[in-house]
Design an enzyme around this catalytic site. Structure first.
Site, mmCIF file in Angstrom:
data_model
loop_
_atom_site.group_PDB
_atom_site.id
_atom_site.type_symbol
_atom_site.label_atom_id
_atom_site.label_comp_id
_atom_site.label_asym_id
_atom_site.label_seq_id
_atom_site.Cartn_x
_atom_site.Cartn_y
_atom_site.Cartn_z
ATOM 1 C CG HIS A 30 -2.370 -9.086 2.444
ATOM 2 N ND1 HIS A 30 -2.797 -8.468 1.293
ATOM 3 C CD2 HIS A 30 -1.416 -8.281 2.987
ATOM 4 C CE1 HIS A 30 -2.127 -7.324 1.154
ATOM 5 N NE2 HIS A 30 -1.291 -7.198 2.162
ATOM 6 C CG ASN B 235 -1.918 2.928 11.312
ATOM 7 O OD1 ASN B 235 -1.556 2.376 10.267
ATOM 8 N ND2 ASN B 235 -2.078 2.276 12.437
ATOM 9 C CB ALA C 5 0.730 0.075 4.923
ATOM 10 C CG MET D 154 -2.168 -7.172 9.073
ATOM 11 S SD MET D 154 -3.891 -6.855 8.701
ATOM 12 C CE MET D 154 -4.347 -5.790 10.090
ATOM 13 C CB SER D 155 2.249 -8.042 4.180
ATOM 14 O OG SER D 155 2.984 -6.838 4.310
ATOM 15 C CE1 TYR E 203 -6.275 -8.654 3.991
ATOM 16 C CE2 TYR E 203 -4.232 -8.293 5.198
ATOM 17 C CZ TYR E 203 -5.118 -7.939 4.198
ATOM 18 O OH TYR E 203 -4.844 -6.866 3.396
ATOM 19 C CD GLU E 204 -6.027 -10.840 -0.147
ATOM 20 O OE1 GLU E 204 -6.651 -10.874 -1.215
ATOM 21 O OE2 GLU E 204 -4.817 -10.547 -0.072
ATOM 22 C CB SER F 166 -0.859 0.053 1.271
ATOM 23 O OG SER F 166 -1.568 -1.118 1.426
ATOM 24 C CG HIS G 33 -8.197 -0.180 4.444
ATOM 25 N ND1 HIS G 33 -6.893 -0.621 4.421
ATOM 26 C CD2 HIS G 33 -8.603 -0.186 3.150
ATOM 27 C CE1 HIS G 33 -6.534 -0.886 3.172
ATOM 28 N NE2 HIS G 33 -7.549 -0.618 2.384
ATOM 29 C CG HIS H 224 -2.866 -4.704 -2.099
ATOM 30 N ND1 HIS H 224 -3.666 -4.093 -1.178
ATOM 31 C CD2 HIS H 224 -1.660 -4.831 -1.502
ATOM 32 C CE1 HIS H 224 -2.971 -3.860 -0.072
ATOM 33 N NE2 HIS H 224 -1.756 -4.301 -0.243
#
Ligand code: HPA
Length: 279
Positions: free
Chosen positions: A88, A239, A118, A215-216, A90-91, A35, A251, A66
């Site tokens: 990812h 953030n 990010a 998360m990646s 989480y997908e 991102s 997000h 993405h």
């Protein structure tokens, strides 16, 4: 030996063969754009584009921001492969799928990999919009991409004492400074997501030594190291992590910060490609 699942689906070797036929010898450097790093494309002369959906076995990204294309490009004077978009954990993809693209790059002959992402800032000194070059990581995803049968030609147990290449990382840091970014260094902690963390989790992660959370990246780093690639990675601190600032995380905030810093992030990658390619 491969699992039946790995053996029946098109593997990274097949994806690499498909690409090799179309692009010839691959550049030695590849970038994965997370991102906010897409603006580097405005500096790239794109020679070929492949939608992930047209590469055999490639997982297709679903999240906004993405896109999902592999690009053959020239960045400054340096030929590069660019993965614009990633999938990812989480997908719902397995870590084999999450790391498929990295294994394809390795099979193509890529030797150096720059991962971007990010992340939420945990370190109290970090501000939104800073960038952090990863010195190390903590895998808090609860899974490891090397679990299961050993990949052909690879080892069972791999060393991660220096997961992130010192020289590449230093170049990335310097390139960020040259681009005018506020550069930091620190440990990235990877969670599976997709929920953001609780303030209690962030306090715990701070005590574990994490400077940023995301998360990646970590599965890709592990797979890349398994394949013998040199890796450097950089986070855009989009953030402050949960409980580090007033108000909830969203997000939208992540995307808004990434948009604001994107132009300079693009310059950082351009400077990196030029500096690193010139030796
Ligand atoms: N937590 C986890 N992942 C993230 C964050 C965060 O605060 N910001 C961007 N990706």
């Amino acid at each position: 030996m491969q699992t039946p699942e790995k053996a029946s689906a098109p593997g990274p070797e097949l994806a690499a063969a498909h690409l090799r036929e179309r692009i010839g010898p691959a550049p030695s450097l590849a970038l994965v754009l997370g991102s906010g790093f897409a603006p580097v494309l405005s500096h790239a002369r794109i020679q070929q584009r492949f939608d992930y959906s047209e590469i055999p076995g490639f997982p297709v990204a679903t999240i906004t921001g993405h896109a999902g294309q592999l690009l053959v490009a020239q960045l400054g004077s340096r030929p590069v492969l660019i993965l614009s978009g990633r999938v990812h954990y989480y997908e719902g993809h397995s870590l084999d799928r999450v790391t498929f693209a990295v294994r394809t790059l390795a099979a193509l002959g890529v030797r150096q990999l720059v991962l971007t992402n990010a992340a939420g800032g945990i370190c109290p000194e970090f501000a939104k919009g800073d960038f952090m070059v990863l010195t190390d990581h903590i895998n808090f995803m609860g899974a490891n991409p090397l679990r299961g049968p050993v990949w052909p030609g690879r080892e069972r147990f791999i060393d991660l004492t220096q997961a992130y290449d010192l020289e590449m990382s230093e170049r990335l840091f310097q390139s960020g400074e040259k681009a005018g970014l506020k550069m930091r260094r620190g440990v990235y902690l990877a969670v599976s997501g997709p929920s953001y963390e609780t303030p209690a989790e962030i306090r715990a992660f701070a005590r574990l030594g994490a400077a940023a959370v995301g998360m990646s990246t970590v599965p890709e780093t592990i797979a890349a190291r398994d394949c013998g690639l040199k890796v450097a990675a950089v986070s855009c601190i989009t953030n402050l992590a949960a409980g580090r600032s007033e108000g909830p995380l969203s997000h939208q905030e992540v995307m808004d910060t990434a948009d604001l810093t994107g132009r300079l992030a693009g310059k950082m990658l351009l400077y990196f490609a030029e500096a690193y390619g010139s030796e």
